[in-house]
Each structure stands twice: as C-alpha cells, then as structure tokens.
Write a protein that holds these residues in place. Structure first.
Motif, PDB file in Angstrom:
ATOM      1  N   HIS A   7       0.760  -1.309  -0.005  1.00 41.36           N
ATOM      2  CA  HIS A   7      -0.095   0.159   0.028  1.00 41.36           C
ATOM      3  C   HIS A   7       0.785   1.166   0.031  1.00 41.36           C
ATOM      4  O   HIS A   7       1.685   1.332   0.831  1.00 41.36           O
ATOM      5  CB  HIS A   7      -0.945   0.093   1.142  1.00 41.36           C
ATOM      6  CG  HIS A   7      -1.999   1.102   1.098  1.00 41.36           C
ATOM      7  ND1 HIS A   7      -1.883   2.357   1.177  1.00 41.36           N
ATOM      8  CD2 HIS A   7      -3.243   0.725   1.118  1.00 41.36           C
ATOM      9  CE1 HIS A   7      -3.098   2.956   1.222  1.00 41.36           C
ATOM     10  NE2 HIS A   7      -3.789   2.140   1.037  1.00 41.36           N
ATOM     11  N   GLN A   8       0.734   2.126  -1.070  1.00 41.59           N
ATOM     12  CA  GLN A   8       1.627   3.363  -1.253  1.00 41.59           C
ATOM     13  C   GLN A   8       1.762   4.205   0.112  1.00 41.59           C
ATOM     14  O   GLN A   8       2.657   5.033   0.381  1.00 41.59           O
ATOM     15  CB  GLN A   8       1.233   4.167  -2.431  1.00 41.59           C
ATOM     16  CG  GLN A   8      -0.139   4.472  -2.565  1.00 41.59           C
ATOM     17  CD  GLN A   8      -0.353   6.075  -2.038  1.00 41.59           C
ATOM     18  OE1 GLN A   8       0.493   6.722  -1.941  1.00 41.59           O
ATOM     19  NE2 GLN A   8      -1.585   6.272  -1.360  1.00 41.59           N
ATOM     20  N   ASN A   9       0.442   4.079   0.895  1.00 43.35           N
ATOM     21  CA  ASN A   9       0.278   4.989   1.992  1.00 43.35           C
ATOM     22  C   ASN A   9       0.109   4.150   3.279  1.00 43.35           C
ATOM     23  O   ASN A   9      -0.913   4.305   3.893  1.00 43.35           O
ATOM     24  CB  ASN A   9      -0.570   6.038   1.885  1.00 43.35           C
ATOM     25  CG  ASN A   9      -0.694   7.040   3.165  1.00 43.35           C
ATOM     26  OD1 ASN A   9       0.475   7.354   3.589  1.00 43.35           O
ATOM     27  ND2 ASN A   9      -1.817   7.557   3.329  1.00 43.35           N
ATOM     28  N   PHE A  10       0.730   3.000   3.315  1.00 42.22           N
ATOM     29  CA  PHE A  10       0.486   1.927   4.302  1.00 42.22           C
ATOM     30  C   PHE A  10       0.533   2.676   5.953  1.00 42.22           C
ATOM     31  O   PHE A  10       1.245   3.681   6.304  1.00 42.22           O
ATOM     32  CB  PHE A  10       1.624   0.936   4.317  1.00 42.22           C
ATOM     33  CG  PHE A  10       1.347  -0.254   5.491  1.00 42.22           C
ATOM     34  CD1 PHE A  10       0.571  -1.208   5.170  1.00 42.22           C
ATOM     35  CD2 PHE A  10       2.053  -0.083   6.653  1.00 42.22           C
ATOM     36  CE1 PHE A  10       0.333  -2.215   5.857  1.00 42.22           C
ATOM     37  CE2 PHE A  10       2.095  -1.295   7.553  1.00 42.22           C
ATOM     38  CZ  PHE A  10       1.214  -2.051   7.397  1.00 42.22           C
ATOM     39  N   THR A  33       5.625   0.305   1.191  1.00 41.17           N
ATOM     40  CA  THR A  33       5.243   1.516   0.751  1.00 41.17           C
ATOM     41  C   THR A  33       5.664   2.415   0.186  1.00 41.17           C
ATOM     42  O   THR A  33       6.964   2.165   0.136  1.00 41.17           O
ATOM     43  CB  THR A  33       4.621   1.908   2.381  1.00 41.17           C
ATOM     44  OG1 THR A  33       3.978   3.382   2.128  1.00 41.17           O
ATOM     45  CG2 THR A  33       5.930   2.345   3.347  1.00 41.17           C
ATOM     46  N   PRO A  38       8.765   5.282   6.403  1.00 39.68           N
ATOM     47  CA  PRO A  38       7.829   4.496   6.425  1.00 39.68           C
ATOM     48  C   PRO A  38       7.511   4.245   8.119  1.00 39.68           C
ATOM     49  O   PRO A  38       8.083   4.436   9.097  1.00 39.68           O
ATOM     50  CB  PRO A  38       8.690   2.943   6.082  1.00 39.68           C
ATOM     51  CG  PRO A  38       9.646   3.328   5.271  1.00 39.68           C
ATOM     52  CD  PRO A  38      10.015   4.863   5.622  1.00 39.68           C
TER      53      PRO A  38
END
Length: 416
Positions: A7-10, A33, A38
């Motif tokens: 998920h790019q914005n985990f 991410t 992160p």
C-alpha cells in the motif's frame, strides 16, 4: 501465516487488521510502502520502496496514469526480489490495486494468492466527475476515465480475490468484476469510540475550553474541497451563524486537494470561499483547526451538537462512520454513498447536496432543538455496531476470505 501488505500509504485501509494480527501474535508480516519515512510498527517490518519509473509532465495524457502505475508495480517487484533473497516469501498478499502496485506480482510469485482492494472504478457518469455542474467535465473526460481504468482491468486478472468496502463502490465496477469481488467494509473500532459527556476542547481564541454546553457544530474532510462539499458548507455558514448568534463552527481539514481539480488560488478552496463569503459571517466564530490528532478529532465530535458531512458520489469517508459510532447528530448530503449507511430521520438527516439554504435550515433546526433529534445519535451507533464494527462484524468476514486462499494449517482463527 506470512503476509505481505502492499500500500503506497501503508497502513491505509489495513490499519485495524494489522493491529489485530499483531496483537494475536504468531504471524510474520511485512509491508511495502512508497512513504519516504515508513511507519515504525512494533511486530512487523515496514519497508519503503521506490517506483521504478515515473512519467514526465509531458507524457501522453491517456496513458500517463498507466505509465505511472507500471512504474510502481515494477518497483514493488524489485522490492520483492530483495525480500525473497532475505528468505521471505508470503503465504498471502493483501494490497490496494489503485496505484498499480500489485500489477506484476503474479509474474513474480505465480503461486502466492493475492487479495486486492478495489476502491473505485472511474466513471464518466454517475460518480464524482461531472456531478457538480459548477465543476463541469471536459469533452475528453470519458476517454481519460476509461484510460485510468486500465489498472483496474489488469488487476482483476492479477488477483485471486478482490475486496470492495461498500456496495456502492463495488457497483461502480463492471458486472464482469463482481464474481471475483466480495463486499465488506474495512471496519470501525466502535468499541473504542462513543459519546463522552465530559469531553472538552481548548480553543485558543477563547482562552477557555468548550464543552457540550456550548453551541458547537462541526465539519470535517481530509482536505477542504468540492468533492467533500466544502463550497456548499461555506455557503450555508452565513445563514447558520446569523440564526444562531451563540454558535461556533469547528472545521477540521487541510487546504490541499485530494480529489479533483486543484484551486488556482494560494490557500486552496478555503481561500476561494473566504473571498466569496467576505464579511457575511462573523469570522470570530469560525475556527479552522487544520488537521488534528485522532484523539482531538474524537473530542471535537463528542462536543458537537451537529456534525456536517457532505460528499459527491465517491468513496465514503471513514470519519462519517466514526462520527456515527460516537452518537453524533449528523446532517449529510443525500447522495448514494451516504444513503447506503444512513437513513433520513432514523440515523441521520439528509439534505440536497446542491442546496446550501436547505443545509443551513436543517443545521439551524438541530442547533435550536437538539432534543427533537436526540434519537439519531444512539440509532446511528447501533447501526454501525450492527454493520461496520471491526471486531464483531467485518473482521470475521475478512478472515474467512483470507482463509479460503491458504492451506488449513496456515489459516487464522478468531480467539475462542
């Protein structure tokens, strides 16, 4: 179980599931991410990855999004090569399809099952684009929207199973997608949310705390923008504040643009609407709070006599369900995503999205006669508990779908 989250914005939509799995223990979890910083989550490893390619500003408009998604997808593959070299091969992958991150994973791990989060199919009609005549679509919009769906079409073939959080969102996708999709919300931790008669919020301008005894109404969006009806809300403010001279409005949200066309003004749509409204409101009673910590958000809703939630036909905000769980009296837009979770007169009050006067009139009535609407909040919370509570309603569904794709020995069981 070994689980890879992408998920790019985990953690994004996986926040509650991740927290629950960590609390259970016994699972090896890794996340990828795009964040340059992160999140540090005890109990799992979170790694940033870099897209392999980004399109130039001059890239062809119809293929630019696909080009960007391919760059993200191959960036994930390169990160997975490193994970495999270090000995990590997942039993299951969970990821959002919207940025193309899952696109090539079946080519890399053909035997690893994948569940993709299908959030939205880009519609030229019936969705957010072209809904508001104040922001008309261009003649090229149908082609641009269809081109953006290339990533959805590619990923319905990539995943073993798809997941869509609401019925309205699922139905934006073509019928051909539906046999592979299941519908279940991410889930709201209603057990951690609720009303709090003792809640207080500090307002620096007043140099005192405000409570439920004050006449507070609220509006919230990630960013103050037309997709979330910010312009309609602002146009209703003069009438509300004129009719209720002791009322104050607390506004939560940033000044950027998450969805749709950006404002041409410095300061975004907030600046535009401040200019339009001018001196027709008492700005001393208008409090722009920006983005606030989650605990502060809770307190703000807990002291609110009336909460306003507006949206065009688009992805439903988590916040409206959280506000329902806190027994807020909500005045919301009568649009399809809202009607799925809220019934007028039973769990909330719905008004025409395009009618600031109707919005103002309904909010004024709630502020003036809160007792007449006191049944709405408890009924809203009961509805969330019945349909959207993470622990009792949505978690069992998600675990059941995950377990369908892995051997029995690796399946995850609910306690007890």
């Amino acid at each position: 179980m070994k689980i890879l989250f992408v998920h790019q914005n985990f953690p994004g939509q996986y926040r509650q599931l991740v927290n629950w799995l960590i609390a259970q223990g016994g699972h090896q979890m890794v996340a990828l991410t795009q964040s340059k910083t992160p999140p540090k989550i005890p109990g799992m490893a979170v790694y940033g990855y870099t897209p392999h390619h980004r399109p130039s500003d001059e890239a062809y408009a119809l293929s630019k999004y696909w080009e960007e998604c391919c760059g993200a997808g191959f960036g994930v593959v390169r990160a997975c090569r490193k994970l495999e070299a270090e000995g990590f091969v997942p039993d299951l992958v969970l990821g959002h399809v919207g940025w193309g991150e899952l696109t090539f994973l079946k080519q890399f791990w053909p035997d690893v099952p994948i569940i993709g989060f299908f959030e939205y199919f880009y519609l030229a009609k019936g969705g957010s684009v072209g809904f508001d005549p104040e922001f008309p679509a261009s003649p090229d919009t149908p082609f641009l929207m269809h081109a953006r769906n290339a990533v959805n079409f590619a990923n319905i073939e990539t995943v073993d199973l798809g997941h869509s959080p609401t019925r309205w969102q699922m139905e934006t996708f073509p019928e051909s997608f539906h046999p592979k999709l299941y519908c279940c919300h991410d889930g709201i931790r209603a057990d951690l949310l609720g009303p709090n008669p003792q809640a207080e919020v500090r307002l620096g301008r007043l140099k005192r705390n405000v409570t439920r005894e004050d006449e507070i109404f609220t509006y919230m969006a990630r960013n103050m923008e037309p997709t979330r009806g910010f312009h309609i809300f602002m146009r209703a403010l003069p009438d509300i504040l004129a009719a209720r001279p002791k009322a104050r409005v607390l506004i939560i949200g940033g000044s950027e643009t998450s969805y749709g066309k950006k404002s041409s003004l410095q300061g975004g749509y907030r600046a535009e609407m401040e200019r339009e409204i001018g001196d027709r409101v008492d700005w001393d009673r208008v409090h722009f709070l920006g983005r606030v910590p989650y605990k502060d958000f809770q307190k703000i809703i807990q002291i609110s006599r009336c909460h306003i939630y507006l949206t065009v036909p688009f992805v439903l905000s988590w916040s409206v369900l959280e506000c329902m769980a806190m027994e807020a009296t909500i005045v919301a837009s009568d649009t399809a995503p809202v009607r799925e979770v809220m019934t007028h007169g039973e769990t909330g009050l719905l008004v025409d999205f395009f009618d600031p006067a109707a919005l103002a009139g309904q909010v004024i009535d709630v502020l003036e006669h809160p007792g007449d609407h006191a049944h709405l909040g408890p009924a809203a919370r009961a509805h969330v508990l019945e349909k959207y509570d993470f622990l009792s309603r949505t978690l069992p569904v998600h675990l059941d779908q995950m377990n369908r794709l892995v051997p029995k020995v690796k399946q995850i069981r609910l306690p007890g």
